[in-house]
Design a protein around this motif. Structure first.
Motif, PDB file in Angstrom:
ATOM      1  N   ASN A  25       0.801  -1.221   0.000  1.00  0.00           N
ATOM      2  CA  ASN A  25       0.000   0.000   0.000  1.00  0.00           C
ATOM      3  C   ASN A  25       0.839   1.280   0.000  1.00  0.00           C
ATOM      4  OD1 ASN A  25       0.974  -0.169   2.556  1.00  0.00           O
ATOM      5  ND2 ASN A  25      -0.986  -0.102   3.589  1.00  0.00           N
ATOM      6  N   ASN A  26       2.157   1.194   0.166  1.00  0.00           N
ATOM      7  CA  ASN A  26       2.984   2.403   0.174  1.00  0.00           C
ATOM      8  C   ASN A  26       3.186   2.981  -1.212  1.00  0.00           C
ATOM      9  OD1 ASN A  26       3.265   2.113   2.893  1.00  0.00           O
ATOM     10  ND2 ASN A  26       5.260   1.159   2.798  1.00  0.00           N
ATOM     11  N   PHE A  27       2.976   2.196  -2.271  1.00  0.00           N
ATOM     12  CA  PHE A  27       3.326   2.615  -3.608  1.00  0.00           C
ATOM     13  C   PHE A  27       2.113   2.955  -4.461  1.00  0.00           C
ATOM     14  CE2 PHE A  27       6.633  -0.293  -2.104  1.00  0.00           C
ATOM     15  CZ  PHE A  27       7.683   0.600  -2.063  1.00  0.00           C
ATOM     16  N   LEU A  28       0.958   3.083  -3.859  1.00  0.00           N
ATOM     17  CA  LEU A  28      -0.246   3.350  -4.625  1.00  0.00           C
ATOM     18  C   LEU A  28      -0.584   4.831  -4.630  1.00  0.00           C
ATOM     19  CD1 LEU A  28      -2.584   0.433  -3.561  1.00  0.00           C
ATOM     20  CD2 LEU A  28      -1.303   0.673  -5.670  1.00  0.00           C
ATOM     21  N   LEU A  29      -0.960   5.313  -5.779  1.00  0.00           N
ATOM     22  CA  LEU A  29      -1.467   6.673  -5.936  1.00  0.00           C
ATOM     23  C   LEU A  29      -2.921   6.585  -6.361  1.00  0.00           C
ATOM     24  CD1 LEU A  29       1.470   8.222  -7.967  1.00  0.00           C
ATOM     25  CD2 LEU A  29       0.993   8.549  -5.572  1.00  0.00           C
ATOM     26  N   ILE A  30      -3.652   7.659  -6.228  1.00  0.00           N
ATOM     27  CA  ILE A  30      -5.050   7.679  -6.634  1.00  0.00           C
ATOM     28  C   ILE A  30      -5.206   8.643  -7.801  1.00  0.00           C
ATOM     29  CG2 ILE A  30      -7.396   8.221  -5.904  1.00  0.00           C
ATOM     30  CD1 ILE A  30      -6.563   7.423  -3.072  1.00  0.00           C
ATOM     31  N   ASN A  31      -5.820   8.152  -8.864  1.00  0.00           N
ATOM     32  CA  ASN A  31      -6.082   8.974 -10.040  1.00  0.00           C
ATOM     33  C   ASN A  31      -7.117  10.032  -9.680  1.00  0.00           C
ATOM     34  OD1 ASN A  31      -6.553  10.049 -12.536  1.00  0.00           O
ATOM     35  ND2 ASN A  31      -6.884   8.095 -13.546  1.00  0.00           N
ATOM     36  N   LYS A  32      -6.800  11.295  -9.951  1.00  0.00           N
ATOM     37  CA  LYS A  32      -7.683  12.388  -9.565  1.00  0.00           C
ATOM     38  C   LYS A  32      -8.978  12.414 -10.369  1.00  0.00           C
ATOM     39  CE  LYS A  32      -3.876  15.278  -8.048  1.00  0.00           C
ATOM     40  NZ  LYS A  32      -3.090  16.477  -8.304  1.00  0.00           N
ATOM     41  N   LEU A  39       0.075   2.368  -9.613  1.00  0.00           N
ATOM     42  CA  LEU A  39       1.434   2.369  -9.105  1.00  0.00           C
ATOM     43  C   LEU A  39       2.228   3.552  -9.665  1.00  0.00           C
ATOM     44  CD1 LEU A  39       2.295  -1.400  -9.531  1.00  0.00           C
ATOM     45  CD2 LEU A  39       1.931  -0.210  -7.385  1.00  0.00           C
ATOM     46  N   TYR A  40       3.250   3.978  -8.919  1.00  0.00           N
ATOM     47  CA  TYR A  40       4.187   4.981  -9.412  1.00  0.00           C
ATOM     48  C   TYR A  40       4.809   4.511 -10.716  1.00  0.00           C
ATOM     49  CZ  TYR A  40       4.423   7.618  -5.019  1.00  0.00           C
ATOM     50  OH  TYR A  40       4.137   8.393  -3.938  1.00  0.00           O
ATOM     51  N   HIS A  41       5.056   5.417 -11.635  1.00  0.00           N
ATOM     52  CA  HIS A  41       5.718   5.138 -12.904  1.00  0.00           C
ATOM     53  C   HIS A  41       4.971   4.106 -13.744  1.00  0.00           C
ATOM     54  CE1 HIS A  41       9.092   7.505 -11.533  1.00  0.00           C
ATOM     55  NE2 HIS A  41       9.140   6.787 -10.448  1.00  0.00           N
ATOM     56  N   HIS A  42       3.675   3.980 -13.523  1.00  0.00           N
ATOM     57  CA  HIS A  42       2.856   3.070 -14.310  1.00  0.00           C
ATOM     58  C   HIS A  42       1.669   3.837 -14.884  1.00  0.00           C
ATOM     59  CE1 HIS A  42       5.147  -0.022 -12.308  1.00  0.00           C
ATOM     60  NE2 HIS A  42       4.602  -0.926 -13.093  1.00  0.00           N
ATOM     61  N   MET A  43       1.191   3.369 -15.994  1.00  0.00           N
ATOM     62  CA  MET A  43       0.031   3.965 -16.633  1.00  0.00           C
ATOM     63  C   MET A  43      -1.235   3.435 -15.950  1.00  0.00           C
ATOM     64  SD  MET A  43      -0.900   3.695 -20.659  1.00  0.00           S
ATOM     65  CE  MET A  43      -1.145   1.943 -20.550  1.00  0.00           C
ATOM     66  N   THR A  44      -2.265   4.262 -15.872  1.00  0.00           N
ATOM     67  CA  THR A  44      -3.539   3.814 -15.307  1.00  0.00           C
ATOM     68  C   THR A  44      -4.259   2.922 -16.314  1.00  0.00           C
ATOM     69  OG1 THR A  44      -4.680   5.766 -16.122  1.00  0.00           O
ATOM     70  CG2 THR A  44      -3.777   5.892 -13.907  1.00  0.00           C
ATOM     71  N   ASP A  45      -5.321   2.282 -15.868  1.00  0.00           N
ATOM     72  CA  ASP A  45      -6.079   1.368 -16.732  1.00  0.00           C
ATOM     73  C   ASP A  45      -6.706   2.074 -17.930  1.00  0.00           C
ATOM     74  OD1 ASP A  45      -5.468  -0.734 -15.076  1.00  0.00           O
ATOM     75  OD2 ASP A  45      -7.310  -0.546 -13.902  1.00  0.00           O
ATOM     76  N   ASP A  46      -7.049   3.344 -17.755  1.00  0.00           N
ATOM     77  CA  ASP A  46      -7.693   4.062 -18.858  1.00  0.00           C
ATOM     78  C   ASP A  46      -6.700   4.798 -19.758  1.00  0.00           C
ATOM     79  OD1 ASP A  46      -7.106   5.704 -16.758  1.00  0.00           O
ATOM     80  OD2 ASP A  46      -8.969   6.821 -16.802  1.00  0.00           O
ATOM     81  N   GLY A  47      -5.372   4.552 -19.594  1.00  0.00           N
ATOM     82  CA  GLY A  47      -4.380   5.061 -20.528  1.00  0.00           C
ATOM     83  C   GLY A  47      -3.734   6.384 -20.163  1.00  0.00           C
ATOM     84  N   PHE A  48      -3.838   6.833 -18.909  1.00  0.00           N
ATOM     85  CA  PHE A  48      -3.248   8.103 -18.496  1.00  0.00           C
ATOM     86  C   PHE A  48      -1.926   7.876 -17.777  1.00  0.00           C
ATOM     87  CE2 PHE A  48      -7.518   9.493 -19.241  1.00  0.00           C
ATOM     88  CZ  PHE A  48      -7.388  10.818 -19.611  1.00  0.00           C
ATOM     89  N   TYR A  49      -0.966   8.792 -17.999  1.00  0.00           N
ATOM     90  CA  TYR A  49       0.318   8.774 -17.301  1.00  0.00           C
ATOM     91  C   TYR A  49       0.696  10.213 -16.990  1.00  0.00           C
ATOM     92  CZ  TYR A  49       5.184   7.823 -16.191  1.00  0.00           C
ATOM     93  OH  TYR A  49       6.395   7.718 -15.546  1.00  0.00           O
ATOM     94  N   LYS A  50       0.919  10.512 -15.724  1.00  0.00           N
ATOM     95  CA  LYS A  50       1.231  11.863 -15.246  1.00  0.00           C
ATOM     96  C   LYS A  50       0.175  12.873 -15.671  1.00  0.00           C
ATOM     97  CE  LYS A  50       6.224  11.458 -14.872  1.00  0.00           C
ATOM     98  NZ  LYS A  50       7.524  12.024 -15.263  1.00  0.00           N
TER      99      LYS A  50
END
Length: 60
Positions: A25-32, A39-50
């Motif tokens: 759980n330390n490496f999880l971010l929440i998509n706004k 995860l850090y340095h990973h793309m979200t399921d819907d194709g967004f990065y940073k």
């Protein structure tokens, strides 16, 4: 150089390393936008990065 006198048993080695485990759980971010976790340095399921859309998942 330090040299051990006796071999450490598997049990003692395991006890020494027991605190080295990382929690997930330390490496999880929440998509706004969607509220999903990723995860850090990973793309979200819907194709967004940073915050930018890198891959259009809806386009077929």
């Amino acid at each position: 150089m330090a040299v051990q006198k006796h071999k450490k048993s598997r049990s003692k080695r395991g006890m020494r390393r027991s605190h080295n485990k990382l929690s997930n759980n330390n490496f999880l971010l929440i998509n706004k936008k969607t509220g999903k976790k990723y995860l850090y340095h990973h793309m979200t399921d819907d194709g967004f990065y940073k915050g930018k859309q890198v891959i259009d998942k809806n386009h077929n």
